[in-house]
Enzyme design. Structure first.
Site, PDB file in Angstrom:
ATOM      1  N   LYS A  19      69.935 -55.461 -65.036  1.00  0.00           N
ATOM      2  CA  LYS A  19      69.799 -55.719 -66.477  1.00  0.00           C
ATOM      3  C   LYS A  19      70.120 -54.447 -67.286  1.00  0.00           C
ATOM      4  CE  LYS A  19      65.456 -57.049 -66.159  1.00  0.00           C
ATOM      5  NZ  LYS A  19      65.277 -56.855 -64.703  1.00  0.00           N
ATOM      6  N   ARG A  51      59.288 -62.100 -70.980  1.00  0.00           N
ATOM      7  CA  ARG A  51      59.036 -62.142 -69.547  1.00  0.00           C
ATOM      8  C   ARG A  51      57.997 -63.187 -69.181  1.00  0.00           C
ATOM      9  NH1 ARG A  51      60.618 -56.711 -67.707  1.00  0.00           N
ATOM     10  NH2 ARG A  51      60.155 -56.486 -65.514  1.00  0.00           N
ATOM     11  N   ARG A  98      67.072 -46.508 -56.323  1.00  0.00           N
ATOM     12  CA  ARG A  98      67.400 -46.042 -57.689  1.00  0.00           C
ATOM     13  C   ARG A  98      66.812 -44.652 -57.946  1.00  0.00           C
ATOM     14  NH1 ARG A  98      65.840 -49.886 -62.390  1.00  0.00           N
ATOM     15  NH2 ARG A  98      63.947 -49.997 -61.157  1.00  0.00           N
TER      16      ARG A  98
HETATM   17  P1  AP5 Z   1      61.371 -52.882 -66.385  1.00  0.00           P
HETATM   18  O1  AP5 Z   1      61.673 -51.482 -66.632  1.00  0.00           O
HETATM   19  O2  AP5 Z   1      61.892 -53.930 -67.315  1.00  0.00           O
HETATM   20  O3  AP5 Z   1      61.765 -53.181 -64.877  1.00  0.00           O
HETATM   21  P2  AP5 Z   1      62.437 -54.453 -64.166  1.00  0.00           P
HETATM   22  O4  AP5 Z   1      62.625 -55.696 -64.929  1.00  0.00           O
HETATM   23  O5  AP5 Z   1      61.635 -54.585 -62.930  1.00  0.00           O
HETATM   24  O6  AP5 Z   1      63.903 -54.052 -64.048  1.00  0.00           O
HETATM   25  P3  AP5 Z   1      64.466 -52.748 -63.463  1.00  0.00           P
HETATM   26  O7  AP5 Z   1      64.533 -51.701 -64.519  1.00  0.00           O
HETATM   27  O8  AP5 Z   1      63.796 -52.380 -62.175  1.00  0.00           O
HETATM   28  O9  AP5 Z   1      65.910 -53.248 -62.998  1.00  0.00           O
HETATM   29  P4  AP5 Z   1      67.214 -53.619 -63.802  1.00  0.00           P
HETATM   30  O10 AP5 Z   1      67.437 -55.102 -63.699  1.00  0.00           O
HETATM   31  O11 AP5 Z   1      67.250 -53.020 -65.174  1.00  0.00           O
HETATM   32  O12 AP5 Z   1      68.270 -52.913 -62.837  1.00  0.00           O
HETATM   33  P5  AP5 Z   1      69.113 -51.564 -63.024  1.00  0.00           P
HETATM   34  O13 AP5 Z   1      70.284 -51.842 -63.907  1.00  0.00           O
HETATM   35  O14 AP5 Z   1      68.257 -50.386 -63.357  1.00  0.00           O
HETATM   36  O15 AP5 Z   1      59.763 -53.123 -66.333  1.00  0.00           O
HETATM   37  C1  AP5 Z   1      58.900 -52.239 -65.644  1.00  0.00           C
HETATM   38  C2  AP5 Z   1      57.453 -52.685 -65.833  1.00  0.00           C
HETATM   39  O16 AP5 Z   1      57.105 -52.638 -67.244  1.00  0.00           O
HETATM   40  C3  AP5 Z   1      57.124 -54.133 -65.408  1.00  0.00           C
HETATM   41  O17 AP5 Z   1      56.823 -54.227 -64.026  1.00  0.00           O
HETATM   42  C4  AP5 Z   1      55.899 -54.441 -66.306  1.00  0.00           C
HETATM   43  O18 AP5 Z   1      54.721 -53.882 -65.793  1.00  0.00           O
HETATM   44  C5  AP5 Z   1      56.244 -53.730 -67.612  1.00  0.00           C
HETATM   45  N1  AP5 Z   1      56.959 -54.607 -68.568  1.00  0.00           N
HETATM   46  C6  AP5 Z   1      58.233 -54.462 -69.016  1.00  0.00           C
HETATM   47  N2  AP5 Z   1      58.560 -55.452 -69.854  1.00  0.00           N
HETATM   48  C7  AP5 Z   1      57.469 -56.255 -69.946  1.00  0.00           C
HETATM   49  C8  AP5 Z   1      57.196 -57.467 -70.650  1.00  0.00           C
HETATM   50  N3  AP5 Z   1      58.136 -58.065 -71.423  1.00  0.00           N
HETATM   51  N4  AP5 Z   1      55.962 -58.014 -70.507  1.00  0.00           N
HETATM   52  C9  AP5 Z   1      55.012 -57.444 -69.745  1.00  0.00           C
HETATM   53  N5  AP5 Z   1      55.223 -56.301 -69.038  1.00  0.00           N
HETATM   54  C10 AP5 Z   1      56.436 -55.715 -69.140  1.00  0.00           C
HETATM   55  O19 AP5 Z   1      69.676 -51.410 -61.520  1.00  0.00           O
HETATM   56  C11 AP5 Z   1      68.792 -51.101 -60.455  1.00  0.00           C
HETATM   57  C12 AP5 Z   1      69.539 -50.195 -59.444  1.00  0.00           C
HETATM   58  O20 AP5 Z   1      70.641 -50.907 -58.885  1.00  0.00           O
HETATM   59  C13 AP5 Z   1      70.141 -48.922 -60.064  1.00  0.00           C
HETATM   60  O21 AP5 Z   1      70.048 -47.882 -59.154  1.00  0.00           O
HETATM   61  C14 AP5 Z   1      71.621 -49.302 -60.327  1.00  0.00           C
HETATM   62  O22 AP5 Z   1      72.467 -48.178 -60.266  1.00  0.00           O
HETATM   63  C15 AP5 Z   1      71.892 -50.265 -59.170  1.00  0.00           C
HETATM   64  N6  AP5 Z   1      72.813 -51.341 -59.551  1.00  0.00           N
HETATM   65  C16 AP5 Z   1      72.839 -52.022 -60.725  1.00  0.00           C
HETATM   66  N7  AP5 Z   1      73.811 -52.962 -60.689  1.00  0.00           N
HETATM   67  C17 AP5 Z   1      74.377 -52.891 -59.452  1.00  0.00           C
HETATM   68  C18 AP5 Z   1      75.437 -53.615 -58.783  1.00  0.00           C
HETATM   69  N8  AP5 Z   1      76.093 -54.615 -59.404  1.00  0.00           N
HETATM   70  N9  AP5 Z   1      75.732 -53.281 -57.512  1.00  0.00           N
HETATM   71  C19 AP5 Z   1      75.085 -52.281 -56.871  1.00  0.00           C
HETATM   72  N10 AP5 Z   1      74.086 -51.541 -57.449  1.00  0.00           N
HETATM   73  C20 AP5 Z   1      73.737 -51.846 -58.722  1.00  0.00           C
END
Ligand code: AP5
Length: 219
Positions: free
Chosen positions: A13, A87, A126
């Site tokens: 995302k 969410r 990551r």
């Molecule tokens: P948040 O920061 O939103 O974490 P998440 O949804 O778990 O998402 P991530 O940031 O882990 O992943 P992403 O989908 O953004 O992936 P990314 O691009 O970084 O939330 C964290 C916490 O905050 C929650 O657990 C909760 O406690 C709280 N929270 C947040 N919002 C909330 C809400 N609305 N309500 C309640 N609580 C809330 O990519 C991940 C990795 O993969 C990176 O290293 C990247 O380089 C790699 N990558 C990305 N795309 C690819 C690809 N196509 N191929 C290979 N590698 C890739």
């Protein structure tokens, strides 16, 4: 355009939102990034959110809804893309109500579809820059110098919630509380499923094909 990007933890995302925001001139609003900033600054909200975030469960709706309503209010007329919000069903309903009060709505929802095993590897590998927010991966997206940010030279860190154990809880939370939004938005908005287990550029092209059509309709 007002967009929502849905997807499990590590679906990409944040990675895709950065491209979409730049391509369409939108404000990228990540609830996770805003909460991490509040945590780092030791604000009241940050202190309340910390224990939920560190254990991989959701921060209570009332805290997040208010925080995001404020962020959305500050967005420019060009629009925004929401990353990590809503969410829960309740958050989605509150978002619709609050936009509706100003005669606005979500124009499209993009859902990044991906397998749990793949995202688990992505998230545990990551590394992020605490200074400029750049995101890397120990195998898929390595910095030029191991452990150092290409952009600003700061030492890269692993997020405290990116351990194997917490990621398992985050995935469980996603399936229980966030996945039902797929059905909600399929019935309430323009909705696109995107296969997210491919290379980042391929995912970007697929998203762009869908969003260009929406942008054209708006022009
Ligand atoms: P948040 O920061 O939103 O974490 P998440 O949804 O778990 O998402 P991530 O940031 O882990 O992943 P992403 O989908 O953004 O992936 P990314 O691009 O970084 O939330 C964290 C916490 O905050 C929650 O657990 C909760 O406690 C709280 N929270 C947040 N919002 C909330 C809400 N609305 N309500 C309640 N609580 C809330 O990519 C991940 C990795 O993969 C990176 O290293 C990247 O380089 C790699 N990558 C990305 N795309 C690819 C690809 N196509 N191929 C290979 N590698 C890739």
């Amino acid at each position: 355009m007002r967009l929502v990007l849905l997807g499990s933890p590590g679906a990409g995302k944040g990675t895709q939102c950065k491209h979409i925001a730049a391509q369409y001139g939108l404000l990228h609003l990540s609830s996770g990034d805003i909460l991490r900033k509040e945590k780092a600054e030791r604000t009241e909200l940050g202190k309340k959110a910390q224990r939920y975030m560190d254990s991989g469960v959701l921060v209570p709706d009332e805290l997040v809804v208010e925080m995001m309503a404020k962020a959305i209010k500050d967005a420019s007329a060009a629009g925004f893309i929401l990353d990590g919000f809503p969410r829960t069903l309740n958050q989605a309903i509150e978002l619709d109500k609050s936009l509706g009060r100003n005669g606005k709505k979500i124009d499209a929802v993009v859902n990044l579809k991906i397998d749990d095993v793949v995202v688990s590897k992505r998230v545990t590998g990551r590394r992020s820059c605490p200074q400029c927010g750049a995101v890397y991966h120990i195998e898929n997206l390595k910095p030029k110098v191991n452990g150092i940010c290409d952009r600003c030279g700061t030492a890269l860190l692993q997020r405290p919630d990116d351990s194997l154990q917490v990621v398992a809880q985050r995935l469980k939370t996603y399936h229980q509380q966030t996945e039902p939004l797929v059905d909600y938005y399929k019935h309430n908005s323009t909705f696109f499923d995107i296969e997210a287990g491919r290379q980042p550029d391929e995912v970007s092209v697929s998203i762009r094909e869908k969003l260009d059509a929406i942008a054209k309709c708006e022009a």
